[in-house]
Write an enzyme that holds these catalytic residues in place. Structure first.
Site, short mmCIF file in Angstrom:
data_model
loop_
_atom_site.label_atom_id
_atom_site.label_comp_id
_atom_site.label_asym_id
_atom_site.label_seq_id
_atom_site.Cartn_x
_atom_site.Cartn_y
_atom_site.Cartn_z
N GLN A 183 0.81 -1.21 0.00
CA GLN A 183 0.00 0.00 0.00
C GLN A 183 0.86 1.27 0.00
O GLN A 183 0.47 2.27 -0.59
CB GLN A 183 -0.94 0.00 1.22
N HIS B 125 -0.75 -4.64 -6.06
CA HIS B 125 -0.43 -4.45 -4.64
C HIS B 125 -1.57 -4.91 -3.76
O HIS B 125 -2.71 -5.10 -4.19
CB HIS B 125 -0.09 -2.98 -4.36
N CYS B 126 -1.24 -5.08 -2.49
CA CYS B 126 -2.21 -5.28 -1.42
C CYS B 126 -1.64 -4.48 -0.25
O CYS B 126 -0.96 -3.48 -0.46
CB CYS B 126 -2.43 -6.76 -1.11
N ALA B 127 -1.89 -4.88 0.96
CA ALA B 127 -1.40 -4.11 2.10
C ALA B 127 0.13 -4.12 2.18
O ALA B 127 0.77 -3.09 2.30
CB ALA B 127 -2.01 -4.62 3.40
N SER C 271 -1.69 -9.93 -3.37
CA SER C 271 -1.20 -9.45 -4.67
C SER C 271 -0.25 -10.47 -5.30
O SER C 271 -0.29 -10.70 -6.51
CB SER C 271 -0.53 -8.09 -4.52
#
Length: 190
Positions: free
Chosen positions: A56, A132-134, A140
């Protein structure tokens, strides 16, 4: 069937496999593979030409996105609070998936839509995509692995090896099981 020898060693499962002649990878074997290679990660890593995997923090850094010439963003941790509205006016195509990083979450329903979004981004002249993710290691990473399997015709072990040598990834066990199922389906259909 190139799976680099990562098969279950369980005798009961082996007998079952002999009947079906279907190769099955084990989550445990994949986890051992994932724990080799690059151990850490930065905010973003190029894991395939013009395909970036990150968290993120990089997704929120508009200056860095412009510097890297990112044209597409696939957010695997989309929510009311983390949506594509941040990219208005930046000429960035956005896809958001509300995925939970839980072994019980069915990520497989997003494998083909996400893989197609990534593929379309990379087919564009000058296209570069951030997935993306966190943190950029589970949700992701799972979608990037699915892309490599679906559109680059890699088996799961090849996809993991390709990504893990450039970025430390650790998809959760549920996601690994879903990727194993995808691998088996793709092998049957090739």
């Amino acid at each position: 069937m190139a799976t680099s020898g990562f098969f279950c060693r369980d005798p009961l499962l082996r007998r079952s496999l002999e009947r079906t002649r279907e190769p099955v990878l084990c989550v445990y074997e994949l986890e051992k593979l994932l724990y080799t290679g690059k151990a850490g990660w930065s905010h973003v890593d190029e894991v395939w030409p013009r395909l970036y995997l990150g968290g993120q923090e990089i997704a929120a850094n508009k200056g860095e996105l412009l510097k890297k010439c990112i044209t597409h963003v696939l957010n695997a941790s989309h929510s009311r609070w983390r949506g594509g509205e941040d990219y208005k006016g930046m000429n960035i195509s956005y896809m958001g998936i509300e995925a939970q990083d839980s072994p019980t979450f069915d990520m497989s329903v997003y494998f083909y839509p996400a893989a197609d979004f990534i593929n379309n981004a990379l087919r564009e002249k000058g296209g570069k995509i951030l997935v993306h993710c966190a943190v950029g290691v589970s949700r992701s990473a799972t979608l990037v692995l699915a892309y490599l399997m679906i559109h680059q015709h890699m088996n799961l072990v090849e996809a993991i090896t390709t990504v893990k040598d450039r970025r430390g990834i650790i998809p959760n066990r549920g996601f690994l099981r879903q990727l194993i199922n995808l691998d088996n389906t793709l092998m049957r259909n090739r």
